[in-house]
Design a protein around this motif. Structure first.
Motif, PDB file in Angstrom:
ATOM      1  N   CYS A  29       6.843  21.426  31.235  1.00  0.00           N
ATOM      2  CA  CYS A  29       5.743  22.399  31.283  1.00  0.00           C
ATOM      3  C   CYS A  29       4.431  21.725  31.672  1.00  0.00           C
ATOM      4  O   CYS A  29       4.313  20.501  31.657  1.00  0.00           O
ATOM      5  CB  CYS A  29       5.590  23.086  29.931  1.00  0.00           C
ATOM      6  N   SER A  30       3.438  22.539  31.961  1.00  0.00           N
ATOM      7  CA  SER A  30       2.125  22.020  32.355  1.00  0.00           C
ATOM      8  C   SER A  30       1.424  21.353  31.169  1.00  0.00           C
ATOM      9  O   SER A  30       1.761  21.596  30.012  1.00  0.00           O
ATOM     10  CB  SER A  30       1.251  23.159  32.880  1.00  0.00           C
ATOM     11  N   GLU A  31       0.451  20.531  31.495  1.00  0.00           N
ATOM     12  CA  GLU A  31      -0.330  19.846  30.448  1.00  0.00           C
ATOM     13  C   GLU A  31      -1.057  20.853  29.563  1.00  0.00           C
ATOM     14  O   GLU A  31      -1.217  20.632  28.369  1.00  0.00           O
ATOM     15  CB  GLU A  31      -1.334  18.877  31.088  1.00  0.00           C
ATOM     16  N   ARG A  32      -1.489  21.954  30.149  1.00  0.00           N
ATOM     17  CA  ARG A  32      -2.190  22.995  29.385  1.00  0.00           C
ATOM     18  C   ARG A  32      -1.280  23.612  28.329  1.00  0.00           C
ATOM     19  O   ARG A  32      -1.692  23.809  27.187  1.00  0.00           O
ATOM     20  CB  ARG A  32      -2.711  24.056  30.356  1.00  0.00           C
TER      21      ARG A  32
END
Length: 160
Positions: free
Chosen positions: A74-77
């Motif tokens: 998944c994305s860092e966010r």
């Protein structure tokens, strides 16, 4: 009348903000590139039927369900939001059993106990690369964990 309405609103808000593992899993299991696996109690019980007699007293026989959420891709966010949500679990019925942190991330093992029996064992990995949550529900005794740790220690020391 206003007083009762105000009390009802506060209670409702508290219920909506309640932090539990299920709400975290439900929030993140459908995130882009998240992986989620759930093994419900009925499948666990079916698996227990195929265990050898010597394994019937093993820790795995005391686990009723397993849920795994992997956010590694998944994305860092998403990972940052997940880490923040998981941090709020401590003190909501969970006690920290183990906490380890290094430059790459952290690992936490949280437990929820009732009458010296572990009802939930939660393993949380957080960091830039790893981001996962494993929830085991069952009736795990402290002796089971001690036995497992001793077995793994013996394996690493070449005793079995």
């Amino acid at each position: 009348m206003k007083k009762y309405f105000f009390i009802a609103m506060l209670f409702s808000a508290q219920m909506l903000c309640a932090v539990n593992v299920n709400s975290i899993i439900n929030e993140f299991k459908d995130a882009d590139r998240a992986e989620y696996v759930s093994v419900p109690w009925i499948l666990m019980k079916m698996g227990h039927m195929f265990m050898d007699e010597e394994d019937k007293d093993d820790i795995s026989a005391r686990i009723n369900s397993v849920r795994v959420l992997d956010l590694e891709e998944c994305s860092e966010r998403v990972k940052a939001r997940f880490t923040k949500r998981v941090a709020s679990l401590n003190g909501h019925g969970y006690e920290t059993m183990v906490r380890a942190k290094d430059q790459d991330g952290s690992v936490q093992i949280l437990v929820k106990e009732k009458n010296d029996i572990i009802k939930e064992l939660l393993i949380v990995c957080g960091g830039k690369d790893d981001c996962a949550l494993i929830l085991l529900k069952g009736n795990i005794r402290q002796e089971d964990i001690d036995k497992l740790v001793q077995q793994e220690t013996d394996k690493r020391n070449g005793r079995k």
